[in-house]
Design a protein around this motif. Sequence first.
Motif, PDB file in Angstrom:
ATOM      1  N   THR A 149       0.863  -1.175   0.000  1.00 56.12           N
ATOM      2  CA  THR A 149       0.000   0.000   0.000  1.00 56.12           C
ATOM      3  C   THR A 149       0.906   1.233   0.000  1.00 56.12           C
ATOM      4  O   THR A 149       1.689   1.413   0.941  1.00 56.12           O
ATOM      5  N   PRO A 150       0.835   2.074  -1.043  1.00 56.21           N
ATOM      6  CA  PRO A 150       1.787   3.181  -1.164  1.00 56.21           C
ATOM      7  C   PRO A 150       1.914   4.056   0.083  1.00 56.21           C
ATOM      8  O   PRO A 150       3.027   4.386   0.495  1.00 56.21           O
ATOM      9  N   GLU A 151       0.791   4.447   0.685  1.00 53.45           N
ATOM     10  CA  GLU A 151       0.847   5.338   1.844  1.00 53.45           C
ATOM     11  C   GLU A 151       1.543   4.661   3.023  1.00 53.45           C
ATOM     12  O   GLU A 151       2.313   5.291   3.743  1.00 53.45           O
ATOM     13  N   ARG A 152       1.236   3.397   3.231  1.00 52.18           N
ATOM     14  CA  ARG A 152       1.871   2.668   4.339  1.00 52.18           C
ATOM     15  C   ARG A 152       3.352   2.448   4.058  1.00 52.18           C
ATOM     16  O   ARG A 152       4.194   2.640   4.936  1.00 52.18           O
ATOM     17  N   TYR A 153       3.683   2.031   2.851  1.00 57.02           N
ATOM     18  CA  TYR A 153       5.073   1.782   2.479  1.00 57.02           C
ATOM     19  C   TYR A 153       5.918   3.048   2.686  1.00 57.02           C
ATOM     20  O   TYR A 153       7.009   2.985   3.247  1.00 57.02           O
ATOM     21  N   ALA A 154       5.406   4.180   2.264  1.00 60.80           N
ATOM     22  CA  ALA A 154       6.152   5.438   2.386  1.00 60.80           C
ATOM     23  C   ALA A 154       6.465   5.762   3.844  1.00 60.80           C
ATOM     24  O   ALA A 154       7.515   6.342   4.142  1.00 60.80           O
ATOM     25  N   ARG A 155       5.566   5.367   4.744  1.00 60.65           N
ATOM     26  CA  ARG A 155       5.742   5.712   6.163  1.00 60.65           C
ATOM     27  C   ARG A 155       6.873   4.941   6.830  1.00 60.65           C
ATOM     28  O   ARG A 155       7.468   5.433   7.775  1.00 60.65           O
ATOM     29  N   TRP A 156       7.179   3.735   6.379  1.00 59.59           N
ATOM     30  CA  TRP A 156       8.222   2.955   7.046  1.00 59.59           C
ATOM     31  C   TRP A 156       9.468   2.713   6.206  1.00 59.59           C
ATOM     32  O   TRP A 156      10.501   2.327   6.738  1.00 59.59           O
ATOM     33  N   ALA A 157       9.395   2.924   4.906  1.00 61.84           N
ATOM     34  CA  ALA A 157      10.489   2.548   4.013  1.00 61.84           C
ATOM     35  C   ALA A 157      11.406   3.708   3.631  1.00 61.84           C
ATOM     36  O   ALA A 157      12.184   3.581   2.691  1.00 61.84           O
ATOM     37  N   HIS A 158      11.315   4.820   4.347  1.00 59.99           N
ATOM     38  CA  HIS A 158      12.175   5.971   4.070  1.00 59.99           C
ATOM     39  C   HIS A 158      11.923   6.540   2.673  1.00 59.99           C
ATOM     40  O   HIS A 158      12.852   6.993   2.006  1.00 59.99           O
ATOM     41  N   ALA A 159      10.665   6.501   2.229  1.00 60.38           N
ATOM     42  CA  ALA A 159      10.311   7.039   0.913  1.00 60.38           C
ATOM     43  C   ALA A 159       9.808   8.473   1.059  1.00 60.38           C
ATOM     44  O   ALA A 159       9.209   8.838   2.072  1.00 60.38           O
ATOM     45  N   VAL A 160      10.040   9.263   0.035  1.00 62.00           N
ATOM     46  CA  VAL A 160       9.539  10.629   0.009  1.00 62.00           C
ATOM     47  C   VAL A 160       8.008  10.551  -0.084  1.00 62.00           C
ATOM     48  O   VAL A 160       7.476   9.856  -0.971  1.00 62.00           O
ATOM     49  N   PRO A 161       7.294  11.207   0.822  1.00 62.52           N
ATOM     50  CA  PRO A 161       5.826  11.161   0.775  1.00 62.52           C
ATOM     51  C   PRO A 161       5.307  11.577  -0.604  1.00 62.52           C
ATOM     52  O   PRO A 161       5.798  12.527  -1.211  1.00 62.52           O
ATOM     53  N   GLY A 162       4.344  10.815  -1.122  1.00 59.94           N
ATOM     54  CA  GLY A 162       3.749  11.098  -2.420  1.00 59.94           C
ATOM     55  C   GLY A 162       4.519  10.539  -3.601  1.00 59.94           C
ATOM     56  O   GLY A 162       4.067  10.632  -4.742  1.00 59.94           O
ATOM     57  N   SER A 163       5.690   9.917  -3.355  1.00 58.90           N
ATOM     58  CA  SER A 163       6.512   9.418  -4.466  1.00 58.90           C
ATOM     59  C   SER A 163       6.248   7.951  -4.795  1.00 58.90           C
ATOM     60  O   SER A 163       6.728   7.457  -5.806  1.00 58.90           O
ATOM     61  N   VAL A 164       5.489   7.266  -3.945  1.00 56.18           N
ATOM     62  CA  VAL A 164       5.307   5.822  -4.115  1.00 56.18           C
ATOM     63  C   VAL A 164       4.081   5.535  -4.975  1.00 56.18           C
ATOM     64  O   VAL A 164       2.993   6.035  -4.703  1.00 56.18           O
ATOM     65  N   GLU A 165       4.294   4.736  -6.014  1.00 53.71           N
ATOM     66  CA  GLU A 165       3.205   4.261  -6.870  1.00 53.71           C
ATOM     67  C   GLU A 165       3.356   2.757  -7.011  1.00 53.71           C
ATOM     68  O   GLU A 165       4.467   2.263  -7.218  1.00 53.71           O
ATOM     69  N   MET A 166       2.231   2.024  -6.882  1.00 53.11           N
ATOM     70  CA  MET A 166       2.280   0.557  -6.932  1.00 53.11           C
ATOM     71  C   MET A 166       1.090   0.009  -7.689  1.00 53.11           C
ATOM     72  O   MET A 166      -0.044   0.342  -7.378  1.00 53.11           O
ATOM     73  N   ASP A 167       1.369  -0.833  -8.671  1.00 56.09           N
ATOM     74  CA  ASP A 167       0.345  -1.597  -9.385  1.00 56.09           C
ATOM     75  C   ASP A 167       0.670  -3.064  -9.096  1.00 56.09           C
ATOM     76  O   ASP A 167       1.367  -3.727  -9.861  1.00 56.09           O
ATOM     77  N   VAL A 168       0.193  -3.537  -7.925  1.00 53.86           N
ATOM     78  CA  VAL A 168       0.617  -4.827  -7.381  1.00 53.86           C
ATOM     79  C   VAL A 168      -0.102  -5.980  -8.088  1.00 53.86           C
ATOM     80  O   VAL A 168      -1.162  -6.429  -7.666  1.00 53.86           O
ATOM     81  N   ARG A 169       0.503  -6.404  -9.204  1.00 57.72           N
ATOM     82  CA  ARG A 169       0.043  -7.555  -9.976  1.00 57.72           C
ATOM     83  C   ARG A 169       1.211  -7.957 -10.861  1.00 57.72           C
ATOM     84  O   ARG A 169       2.095  -7.135 -11.134  1.00 57.72           O
ATOM     85  N   PRO A 170       1.276  -9.210 -11.293  1.00 57.92           N
ATOM     86  CA  PRO A 170       2.380  -9.595 -12.165  1.00 57.92           C
ATOM     87  C   PRO A 170       2.434  -8.695 -13.403  1.00 57.92           C
ATOM     88  O   PRO A 170       1.420  -8.490 -14.072  1.00 57.92           O
ATOM     89  N   GLY A 171       3.588  -8.100 -13.656  1.00 56.12           N
ATOM     90  CA  GLY A 171       3.761  -7.175 -14.765  1.00 56.12           C
ATOM     91  C   GLY A 171       3.464  -5.730 -14.413  1.00 56.12           C
ATOM     92  O   GLY A 171       3.779  -4.830 -15.179  1.00 56.12           O
ATOM     93  N   GLY A 172       2.866  -5.493 -13.249  1.00 54.35           N
ATOM     94  CA  GLY A 172       2.561  -4.132 -12.810  1.00 54.35           C
ATOM     95  C   GLY A 172       3.827  -3.393 -12.400  1.00 54.35           C
ATOM     96  O   GLY A 172       4.805  -3.990 -11.953  1.00 54.35           O
ATOM     97  N   ALA A 173       3.815  -2.088 -12.549  1.00 50.17           N
ATOM     98  CA  ALA A 173       4.989  -1.266 -12.251  1.00 50.17           C
ATOM     99  C   ALA A 173       4.917  -0.695 -10.835  1.00 50.17           C
ATOM    100  O   ALA A 173       3.850  -0.560 -10.253  1.00 50.17           O
ATOM    101  N   TRP A 174       6.083  -0.358 -10.306  1.00 47.05           N
ATOM    102  CA  TRP A 174       6.180   0.346  -9.031  1.00 47.05           C
ATOM    103  C   TRP A 174       7.290   1.381  -9.147  1.00 47.05           C
ATOM    104  O   TRP A 174       8.182   1.266  -9.969  1.00 47.05           O
ATOM    105  N   LYS A 175       7.188   2.406  -8.317  1.00 44.09           N
ATOM    106  CA  LYS A 175       8.268   3.386  -8.228  1.00 44.09           C
ATOM    107  C   LYS A 175       8.194   4.068  -6.877  1.00 44.09           C
ATOM    108  O   LYS A 175       7.128   4.155  -6.257  1.00 44.09           O
ATOM    109  N   ALA A 176       9.343   4.525  -6.422  1.00 44.55           N
ATOM    110  CA  ALA A 176       9.441   5.243  -5.149  1.00 44.55           C
ATOM    111  C   ALA A 176      10.736   6.036  -5.166  1.00 44.55           C
ATOM    112  O   ALA A 176      11.713   5.637  -5.795  1.00 44.55           O
TER     113      ALA A 176
END
Length: 150
Positions: free
Chosen positions: A33-60
């Motif tokens: 979940t982008p909002e949750r991931y950003a809170r614990w993974a040292h990601a810049v808030p608002g920078s996380v995008e996730m399409d969680v499915r095989p072949g889906g893209a992510w970025k942070a």
Amino acid sequence: MSTERTTPDDGFTYTLTRTLDAPADEVWRAWTTPERYARWAHAVPGSVEMDVRPGGAWKATMLTPGGDRFPLTGSYLEVAENRLLVLGMDVPGRPAPAEMALELDEEDGRRTRIVLRQTCGTAEERDMAEQGSTMLLDGLSAFLAEGSTG
């Protein structure tokens, strides 16, 4: 919560194993979940995008302790909800993405064993990736301990 470290002598692979005080579905949501991931993974808030499915893209965009920003991109190679997540991570200058696998095994409905495994191209790459993965697991453990899954 202890971390078990295994680094085979036959390549540039590392495996980190940790038991987390949370059920597998909470660990899964924290990682997918982008909002949750950003809170614990040292990601810049608002920078996380996730399409969680095989072949889906992510970025942070990750934020280093020194304040530097480090953009990451990739795709999901395998997805088995609450059990397995295999990520492909784009590495500049490499034709194929680096793969990182997360395996979740719920132990008793309250605790989850997570195994994080990655193979890298060089010893230096492995050491840097292992350090980053240890920081991720530390952040995830603290996030789950706070009960910050809402």
